[in-house]
Design a protein around this motif. Structure first.
Motif, PDB file in Angstrom:
ATOM      1  N   ASP A 297      -2.742  25.374  35.023  1.00 46.91           N
ATOM      2  CA  ASP A 297      -2.803  26.314  36.286  1.00 46.91           C
ATOM      3  C   ASP A 297      -1.139  26.695  36.556  1.00 46.91           C
ATOM      4  O   ASP A 297      -0.343  26.094  35.782  1.00 46.91           O
ATOM      5  N   ARG A 298      -0.871  27.444  37.469  1.00 46.21           N
ATOM      6  CA  ARG A 298       0.570  28.036  37.926  1.00 46.21           C
ATOM      7  C   ARG A 298       1.572  26.705  38.401  1.00 46.21           C
ATOM      8  O   ARG A 298       2.606  26.377  37.721  1.00 46.21           O
ATOM      9  N   ASP A 299       0.837  25.843  39.072  1.00 45.85           N
ATOM     10  CA  ASP A 299       1.746  24.876  39.505  1.00 45.85           C
ATOM     11  C   ASP A 299       2.132  23.722  38.452  1.00 45.85           C
ATOM     12  O   ASP A 299       3.124  23.250  38.277  1.00 45.85           O
ATOM     13  N   SER A 300       1.222  23.247  37.671  1.00 46.33           N
ATOM     14  CA  SER A 300       1.363  22.345  36.575  1.00 46.33           C
ATOM     15  C   SER A 300       2.215  22.917  35.682  1.00 46.33           C
ATOM     16  O   SER A 300       3.214  22.504  34.941  1.00 46.33           O
ATOM     17  N   ARG A 301       2.333  24.285  35.279  1.00 49.89           N
ATOM     18  CA  ARG A 301       3.048  24.963  34.306  1.00 49.89           C
ATOM     19  C   ARG A 301       4.721  24.950  34.887  1.00 49.89           C
ATOM     20  O   ARG A 301       5.505  24.607  34.286  1.00 49.89           O
ATOM     21  N   GLN A 302       4.959  25.167  36.174  1.00 50.95           N
ATOM     22  CA  GLN A 302       5.984  25.067  36.659  1.00 50.95           C
ATOM     23  C   GLN A 302       6.734  23.539  36.618  1.00 50.95           C
ATOM     24  O   GLN A 302       7.771  23.418  36.253  1.00 50.95           O
ATOM     25  N   GLU A 303       5.892  22.801  37.013  1.00 49.69           N
ATOM     26  CA  GLU A 303       6.138  21.221  37.266  1.00 49.69           C
ATOM     27  C   GLU A 303       6.616  20.899  35.441  1.00 49.69           C
ATOM     28  O   GLU A 303       7.612  20.022  35.603  1.00 49.69           O
ATOM     29  N   VAL A 304       5.820  21.315  34.609  1.00 46.76           N
ATOM     30  CA  VAL A 304       6.289  20.701  33.221  1.00 46.76           C
ATOM     31  C   VAL A 304       7.293  21.570  32.650  1.00 46.76           C
ATOM     32  O   VAL A 304       8.424  20.879  31.978  1.00 46.76           O
ATOM     33  N   PHE A 305       7.694  22.686  33.004  1.00 43.79           N
ATOM     34  CA  PHE A 305       8.718  23.549  32.604  1.00 43.79           C
ATOM     35  C   PHE A 305      10.004  22.637  33.319  1.00 43.79           C
ATOM     36  O   PHE A 305      10.898  22.971  32.435  1.00 43.79           O
ATOM     37  N   ALA A 306       9.955  22.518  34.369  1.00 44.39           N
ATOM     38  CA  ALA A 306      10.836  21.849  35.170  1.00 44.39           C
ATOM     39  C   ALA A 306      11.440  20.450  34.395  1.00 44.39           C
ATOM     40  O   ALA A 306      12.644  20.231  34.338  1.00 44.39           O
ATOM     41  N   ARG A 307      10.276  19.751  34.079  1.00 42.77           N
ATOM     42  CA  ARG A 307      10.590  18.339  33.424  1.00 42.77           C
ATOM     43  C   ARG A 307      11.249  18.714  31.995  1.00 42.77           C
ATOM     44  O   ARG A 307      12.447  18.193  31.710  1.00 42.77           O
ATOM     45  N   LEU A 308      10.724  19.491  31.310  1.00 41.60           N
ATOM     46  CA  LEU A 308      11.422  19.823  30.086  1.00 41.60           C
ATOM     47  C   LEU A 308      12.888  20.370  30.071  1.00 41.60           C
ATOM     48  O   LEU A 308      13.693  19.965  29.261  1.00 41.60           O
ATOM     49  N   GLU A 309      13.059  21.369  30.980  1.00 45.40           N
ATOM     50  CA  GLU A 309      14.337  21.798  31.289  1.00 45.40           C
ATOM     51  C   GLU A 309      15.338  20.672  31.458  1.00 45.40           C
ATOM     52  O   GLU A 309      16.566  20.644  31.112  1.00 45.40           O
ATOM     53  N   GLU A 310      14.974  19.784  32.434  1.00 45.76           N
ATOM     54  CA  GLU A 310      15.847  18.525  32.745  1.00 45.76           C
ATOM     55  C   GLU A 310      16.058  17.796  31.491  1.00 45.76           C
ATOM     56  O   GLU A 310      17.238  17.357  31.640  1.00 45.76           O
ATOM     57  N   TYR A 311      15.000  17.385  30.884  1.00 46.54           N
ATOM     58  CA  TYR A 311      15.277  16.282  29.895  1.00 46.54           C
ATOM     59  C   TYR A 311      15.449  16.477  28.317  1.00 46.54           C
ATOM     60  O   TYR A 311      16.007  15.951  27.343  1.00 46.54           O
TER      61      TYR A 311
END
Length: 451
Positions: free
Chosen positions: A359-373
């Motif tokens: 869903d939209r929320d999980s997509r945003q959270e995963v992309f934020a994690r990937l962008e961070e690490y």
């Protein structure tokens, strides 16, 4: 709405003047919220509060409310005037059908056009909605509230509620106009002597009896006494002076306007308000924009510069806070993520995983994690039995760009239904490597044993 408005307001100011830097706020939101969109919103709210910008939100609300009150007052006055014009001075009988058409024809036509416009995305906004927006633009266009007003417009556009807001204003004005007509008729029937008739040159009596009976049914639902078929037939071309019949025709006219005019507008306005509330409640900023990424990078930097409290002289034993995820996993090496699945397969559970994007929320959270690490290797697990559509392939491509290397693994279904060839064709067509179809290959690739 105020939180997402704060985000759009602060973003407009920062895009023009540069990012505000408040280290304490960045640390606070970075430690309190794990989801990137929540960090963006909370930071904006804190900045708006510390800089005294919330007062401008109150002023915008006051101006919006003032414009609504002006339109509602005008609607009440116009409705009262229309009702008096439809009834006349009382010296001559009131033609009930003609009066009803004069009061309901235009509101009914505009309501039908609005309902049709819901199926036409490119259709124009309702009349009174445009008038309402024009009034606000006139009041705000040259004042110091321009950025705050544009932030409100950005909020409505991003949540796709601007047309709904304008529709709500239009329904409120029509509601006031029709309500003013009903109230004026009630006052007129109480203070003046009216008689009623219907007239025709071509149509038969039976036509008018049937028509008046159908139109008068809503008034009967309200418990009002209405003329029966005999009284309707007798009222043609000559008004009856019987007080009971005159009262029944007055009830008929008031009930028809209330149920066929006022009630639909009230329901349409309530529907608009409910959809607006629902969409604004779900609205979140997009963390993938260049502006959002710059803000998130600032937050990560400020959080990372603060080390956890520890024994004196041993602070060097701790990692920066933003490098220690909540589940204590290391996401800088090999990471697994699922796309449109119920859960990741058991054999990858021992490896660092970002869960499933569904869903939209999980997509945003995963992309934020990937962008961070920025992990070295990212294994994207998809359901091999699912048909690869444009959205899923686009998501896989976007995920692949967030890691040093990325491969797709097609998880087989227990039922045996597989669409491996379709997936392979779509992935290669999108510039990605062919998917891994064997668990051993996927494990070897995660361990760096397979290129």
């Amino acid at each position: 709405m105020i939180k997402i408005w704060c985000y759009h307001y602060i973003s407009r100011l920062e895009l023009r003047d540069g990012l505000f830097h408040d280290e304490s706020i960045n640390r606070q939101v970075g430690q309190a919220h794990a989801v990137a969109s929540d960090q963006l919103v909370e930071r904006a709210c804190c900045l708006a509060q510390t800089k005294g910008l919330l007062a401008q939100y109150s002023q915008i609300r006051h101006l919006i409310g003032s414009a609504i009150v002006v339109l509602l007052v005008l609607g009440l006055i116009a409705g009262g005037s229309a009702a008096l014009a439809a009834l006349g001075p009382g010296a001559t009988p009131v033609n009930v059908i003609w009066s009803l058409m004069g009061l309901l024809l235009m509101p009914t036509i505009t309501l039908i056009l609005w309902l049709v416009s819901l199926l036409m995305p490119g259709a124009g906004a309702p009349w009174f909605g445009r008038i309402w927006q024009t009034l606000l633009n006139r009041f705000i266009g040259r004042s110091d509230l321009l950025d705050a007003w544009h932030a409100w417009l950005d909020t409505t556009r991003q949540s796709t509620t601007l047309r709904l807001w304008m529709g709500l204003m239009s329904h409120l004005v029509w509601f006031a106009l029709l309500l003013g007509g009903v109230v004026t008729m009630l006052a007129a029937f109480s203070l003046r002597h009216y008689t009623f008739l219907w007239e025709t040159t071509w149509l038969s009596v039976d036509v008018f009896v049937s028509l008046a009976t159908v139109i008068g049914a809503p008034a009967g639902w309200l418990g009002l006494s209405i003329p029966d078929a005999k009284a309707i037939a007798a009222s043609g071309n000559q008004a009856l002076v019987d007080p009971v019949v005159r009262m029944q025709w007055a009830n008929w006219l008031v009930g028809a306007i209330a149920v066929l005019g006022v009630l639909p507008r009230m329901m349409a306005g309530a529907g608009c308000a409910l959809v607006i509330w629902s969409r604004l409640r779900r609205q979140k900023p997009d963390p993938q924009t260049a502006y959002a990424q710059a803000v998130l990078a600032q937050i990560r930097h400020d959080v990372g510069t603060q080390l956890p409290d520890g024994p004196p002289g041993e602070a060097d034993r701790f990692e920066p806070v933003d490098r220690i995820p909540a589940n204590q996993q290391d996401f800088s090496g090999s990471v697994v993520v699922g796309v449109d699945m119920t859960a990741l397969p058991d054999w990858v559970s021992a490896r660092p995983g970002l869960g499933v994007v569904d869903d939209r929320d999980s997509r945003q959270e995963v992309f934020a994690r990937l962008e961070e690490y920025r992990p070295e290797r990212l294994l994207i697990v998809v359901d091999g039995g699912q048909t690869p559509d444009r959205g899923s392939v686009s998501l896989v491509r976007d995920l692949s760009g967030k890691a040093g290397q990325a491969r797709v693994y097609l998880q087989p279904r227990a039922s045996g239904l597989q669409r491996d060839e379709l997936w392979q064709g779509k992935l290669v067509e999108s510039g990605l490597l062919a998917p891994l179809q064997d668990q051993a290959q996927a494990t070897a690739w995660l361990q760096g044993e397979l290129a």
